[in-house]
Design a protein around this motif. Sequence first.
Motif, PDB file in Angstrom:
ATOM      1  N   GLY B   3     -15.093  10.891  17.817  1.00 27.29           N
ATOM      2  CA  GLY B   3     -15.657  10.509  16.534  1.00 27.29           C
ATOM      3  C   GLY B   3     -14.621   9.747  15.736  1.00 27.29           C
ATOM      4  O   GLY B   3     -13.632   9.241  16.268  1.00 27.29           O
ATOM      5  N   VAL B   4     -14.825   9.694  14.436  1.00 29.05           N
ATOM      6  CA  VAL B   4     -13.885   9.015  13.553  1.00 29.05           C
ATOM      7  C   VAL B   4     -12.638   9.887  13.409  1.00 29.05           C
ATOM      8  O   VAL B   4     -12.750  11.085  13.151  1.00 29.05           O
ATOM      9  N   THR B   5     -11.487   9.282  13.596  1.00 31.98           N
ATOM     10  CA  THR B   5     -10.246  10.023  13.434  1.00 31.98           C
ATOM     11  C   THR B   5      -9.423   9.436  12.304  1.00 31.98           C
ATOM     12  O   THR B   5      -9.464   8.214  12.065  1.00 31.98           O
ATOM     13  N   GLN B   6      -8.691  10.305  11.620  1.00 33.71           N
ATOM     14  CA  GLN B   6      -7.853   9.876  10.501  1.00 33.71           C
ATOM     15  C   GLN B   6      -6.483  10.545  10.595  1.00 33.71           C
ATOM     16  O   GLN B   6      -6.355  11.664  11.081  1.00 33.71           O
ATOM     17  N   SER B   7      -5.487   9.810  10.108  1.00 35.41           N
ATOM     18  CA  SER B   7      -4.136  10.394  10.050  1.00 35.41           C
ATOM     19  C   SER B   7      -3.412   9.861   8.830  1.00 35.41           C
ATOM     20  O   SER B   7      -3.682   8.747   8.371  1.00 35.41           O
ATOM     21  N   PRO B   8      -2.508  10.663   8.262  1.00 39.54           N
ATOM     22  CA  PRO B   8      -2.257  12.065   8.605  1.00 39.54           C
ATOM     23  C   PRO B   8      -3.333  12.972   8.022  1.00 39.54           C
ATOM     24  O   PRO B   8      -4.221  12.507   7.315  1.00 39.54           O
ATOM     25  N   THR B   9      -3.240  14.255   8.296  1.00 38.12           N
ATOM     26  CA  THR B   9      -4.196  15.219   7.762  1.00 38.12           C
ATOM     27  C   THR B   9      -3.899  15.500   6.293  1.00 38.12           C
ATOM     28  O   THR B   9      -4.811  15.572   5.463  1.00 38.12           O
ATOM     29  N   LYS B  13       3.023  12.975  -1.940  1.00 42.10           N
ATOM     30  CA  LYS B  13       3.812  11.843  -2.423  1.00 42.10           C
ATOM     31  C   LYS B  13       4.159  12.070  -3.892  1.00 42.10           C
ATOM     32  O   LYS B  13       3.522  12.865  -4.591  1.00 42.10           O
ATOM     33  N   THR B  14       5.158  11.324  -4.334  1.00 40.96           N
ATOM     34  CA  THR B  14       5.573  11.382  -5.730  1.00 40.96           C
ATOM     35  C   THR B  14       4.974  10.212  -6.490  1.00 40.96           C
ATOM     36  O   THR B  14       4.791   9.120  -5.923  1.00 40.96           O
ATOM     37  N   ARG B  15       4.675  10.440  -7.755  1.00 39.71           N
ATOM     38  CA  ARG B  15       4.132   9.383  -8.614  1.00 39.71           C
ATOM     39  C   ARG B  15       4.989   8.125  -8.515  1.00 39.71           C
ATOM     40  O   ARG B  15       6.229   8.194  -8.560  1.00 39.71           O
ATOM     41  N   GLY B  16       4.329   6.975  -8.377  1.00 42.90           N
ATOM     42  CA  GLY B  16       5.026   5.705  -8.268  1.00 42.90           C
ATOM     43  C   GLY B  16       5.264   5.236  -6.840  1.00 42.90           C
ATOM     44  O   GLY B  16       5.527   4.043  -6.612  1.00 42.90           O
ATOM     45  N   GLN B  17       5.159   6.157  -5.883  1.00 39.69           N
ATOM     46  CA  GLN B  17       5.361   5.774  -4.489  1.00 39.69           C
ATOM     47  C   GLN B  17       4.142   5.057  -3.936  1.00 39.69           C
ATOM     48  O   GLN B  17       3.106   4.920  -4.579  1.00 39.69           O
ATOM     49  N   GLN B  18       4.288   4.616  -2.691  1.00 41.73           N
ATOM     50  CA  GLN B  18       3.212   3.940  -1.977  1.00 41.73           C
ATOM     51  C   GLN B  18       2.822   4.784  -0.761  1.00 41.73           C
ATOM     52  O   GLN B  18       3.645   5.515  -0.222  1.00 41.73           O
ATOM     53  N   VAL B  19       1.543   4.684  -0.354  1.00 41.22           N
ATOM     54  CA  VAL B  19       1.080   5.480   0.784  1.00 41.22           C
ATOM     55  C   VAL B  19       0.169   4.635   1.667  1.00 41.22           C
ATOM     56  O   VAL B  19      -0.519   3.731   1.179  1.00 41.22           O
ATOM     57  N   THR B  20       0.200   4.921   2.967  1.00 42.28           N
ATOM     58  CA  THR B  20      -0.682   4.257   3.932  1.00 42.28           C
ATOM     59  C   THR B  20      -1.420   5.313   4.729  1.00 42.28           C
ATOM     60  O   THR B  20      -0.800   6.210   5.302  1.00 42.28           O
ATOM     61  N   LEU B  21      -2.727   5.206   4.744  1.00 43.19           N
ATOM     62  CA  LEU B  21      -3.583   6.116   5.500  1.00 43.19           C
ATOM     63  C   LEU B  21      -4.259   5.329   6.612  1.00 43.19           C
ATOM     64  O   LEU B  21      -4.550   4.139   6.448  1.00 43.19           O
ATOM     65  N   ARG B  63      -4.488  -1.760  -6.913  1.00 40.41           N
ATOM     66  CA  ARG B  63      -3.479  -0.910  -6.266  1.00 40.41           C
ATOM     67  C   ARG B  63      -3.993  -0.398  -4.909  1.00 40.41           C
ATOM     68  O   ARG B  63      -3.205  -0.007  -4.055  1.00 40.41           O
ATOM     69  N   PHE B  64      -5.296  -0.397  -4.772  1.00 43.50           N
ATOM     70  CA  PHE B  64      -5.923   0.026  -3.526  1.00 43.50           C
ATOM     71  C   PHE B  64      -6.186  -1.221  -2.680  1.00 43.50           C
ATOM     72  O   PHE B  64      -6.897  -2.137  -3.114  1.00 43.50           O
ATOM     73  N   SER B  65      -5.601  -1.240  -1.502  1.00 44.50           N
ATOM     74  CA  SER B  65      -5.825  -2.377  -0.610  1.00 44.50           C
ATOM     75  C   SER B  65      -5.990  -1.856   0.813  1.00 44.50           C
ATOM     76  O   SER B  65      -5.689  -0.691   1.108  1.00 44.50           O
ATOM     77  N   GLY B  66      -6.456  -2.736   1.683  1.00 40.31           N
ATOM     78  CA  GLY B  66      -6.698  -2.273   3.041  1.00 40.31           C
ATOM     79  C   GLY B  66      -6.475  -3.359   4.060  1.00 40.31           C
ATOM     80  O   GLY B  66      -6.138  -4.507   3.735  1.00 40.31           O
ATOM     81  N   HIS B  67      -6.710  -2.945   5.279  1.00 39.38           N
ATOM     82  CA  HIS B  67      -6.553  -3.892   6.388  1.00 39.38           C
ATOM     83  C   HIS B  67      -7.385  -3.370   7.544  1.00 39.38           C
ATOM     84  O   HIS B  67      -7.535  -2.157   7.722  1.00 39.38           O
ATOM     85  N   GLN B  68      -7.935  -4.309   8.322  1.00 32.45           N
ATOM     86  CA  GLN B  68      -8.594  -3.925   9.564  1.00 32.45           C
ATOM     87  C   GLN B  68      -7.966  -4.704  10.703  1.00 32.45           C
ATOM     88  O   GLN B  68      -7.707  -5.908  10.582  1.00 32.45           O
ATOM     89  N   PHE B  69      -7.743  -4.036  11.802  1.00 35.35           N
ATOM     90  CA  PHE B  69      -7.086  -4.631  12.957  1.00 35.35           C
ATOM     91  C   PHE B  69      -8.127  -5.087  13.983  1.00 35.35           C
ATOM     92  O   PHE B  69      -9.290  -4.681  13.925  1.00 35.35           O
ATOM     93  N   PRO B  70      -7.707  -5.929  14.940  1.00 33.62           N
ATOM     94  CA  PRO B  70      -8.662  -6.424  15.946  1.00 33.62           C
ATOM     95  C   PRO B  70      -9.361  -5.328  16.733  1.00 33.62           C
ATOM     96  O   PRO B  70     -10.457  -5.538  17.241  1.00 33.62           O
ATOM     97  N   VAL B  78      -2.240   2.493  -0.895  1.00 33.29           N
ATOM     98  CA  VAL B  78      -2.303   2.708  -2.336  1.00 33.29           C
ATOM     99  C   VAL B  78      -0.880   2.565  -2.880  1.00 33.29           C
ATOM    100  O   VAL B  78       0.041   3.264  -2.437  1.00 33.29           O
ATOM    101  N   ASN B  79      -0.710   1.636  -3.819  1.00 35.26           N
ATOM    102  CA  ASN B  79       0.591   1.392  -4.432  1.00 35.26           C
ATOM    103  C   ASN B  79       0.689   2.092  -5.785  1.00 35.26           C
ATOM    104  O   ASN B  79      -0.328   2.437  -6.401  1.00 35.26           O
ATOM    105  N   ALA B  80       1.936   2.288  -6.232  1.00 35.33           N
ATOM    106  CA  ALA B  80       2.182   2.834  -7.575  1.00 35.33           C
ATOM    107  C   ALA B  80       1.318   4.053  -7.841  1.00 35.33           C
ATOM    108  O   ALA B  80       0.531   4.094  -8.797  1.00 35.33           O
ATOM    109  N   LEU B  81       1.457   5.048  -7.001  1.00 36.38           N
ATOM    110  CA  LEU B  81       0.605   6.229  -7.058  1.00 36.38           C
ATOM    111  C   LEU B  81       0.621   6.896  -8.429  1.00 36.38           C
ATOM    112  O   LEU B  81       1.673   7.026  -9.075  1.00 36.38           O
ATOM    113  N   LEU B  82      -0.574   7.315  -8.841  1.00 34.62           N
ATOM    114  CA  LEU B  82      -0.768   8.077 -10.075  1.00 34.62           C
ATOM    115  C   LEU B  82      -1.189   9.494  -9.723  1.00 34.62           C
ATOM    116  O   LEU B  82      -1.732   9.736  -8.635  1.00 34.62           O
ATOM    117  N   LEU B  83      -0.974  10.421 -10.666  1.00 33.16           N
ATOM    118  CA  LEU B  83      -1.414  11.794 -10.425  1.00 33.16           C
ATOM    119  C   LEU B  83      -2.902  11.842 -10.111  1.00 33.16           C
ATOM    120  O   LEU B  83      -3.354  12.635  -9.275  1.00 33.16           O
TER     121      LEU B  83
END
Lengths: 113, 114
Positions: B3-9, B13-21, B63-70, B78-83
């Motif tokens: 099925g659909v898989t996601q990582s990490p579980t 993160k700390t406020r102001g950081q960036q994250v990739t899901l 601040r929310f952006s994405g990408h799709q691969f071939p 998500v950039n500049a994370l907020l609480l």
Amino acid sequence: QQQVKQSPQSLIVQKGGIPIINCAYENTAFDYFPWYQQFPGKGPALLIAIRPDVSEKKEGRFTISFNKSAKQFSLHIMDSQPGDSATYFCAAQGRGSQGNLIFGKGTKLSVKP
Amino acid sequence: DAGVTQSPTHLIKTRGQQVTLRCSPKSGHDTVSWYQQALGQGPQFIFQYYEEEERQRGNFPDRFSGHQFPNYSSELNVNALLLGDSALYLCASSPRTGASYEQYFGPGTRLTVT
């Protein structure tokens, strides 16, 4: 502005009962109405869905009733079991808008043994 | 059939950081949508990717952006994370072709911003 209104917020029934969850919408461009079941810590799982051209759809113990004129639809769970205890979400999607599901706020169902 | 898989579980993160899901769609699906689910609320649509392009977008800031691969997998950044970004982030996949609107969700990534 909430486009899909869901009620009740929570529901408690005895085993074997028939919980009914209701949803109402305003946007007549919606043409796909799914129901999702979500257990704590899990993603929503698609249960059943309906299009506006039918008034009722059954899949196993789950039934959707759809009233196009009233812009309302509901989920009935027949012979409910404790394992059905979960949060249920109705949703709606517009014509030509395949990605954009609009969800209700959810109904937390508890089925007592 | 996976099925659909996601990582990490889970992610903290700390406020102001960036994250990739990350998300891998269900086999045979080529369209990926991302949703944010705050505690006690229904999922809210962020955006959808098809053919490596953003096709639709919900009411979320840049601040929310994405990408799709071939290979149809996708990332949410998500950039500049907020609480207030603390939530369960859900990925859903669907087949673009045909009349089916069915979307299948993954288990989600629980993001906590401190």
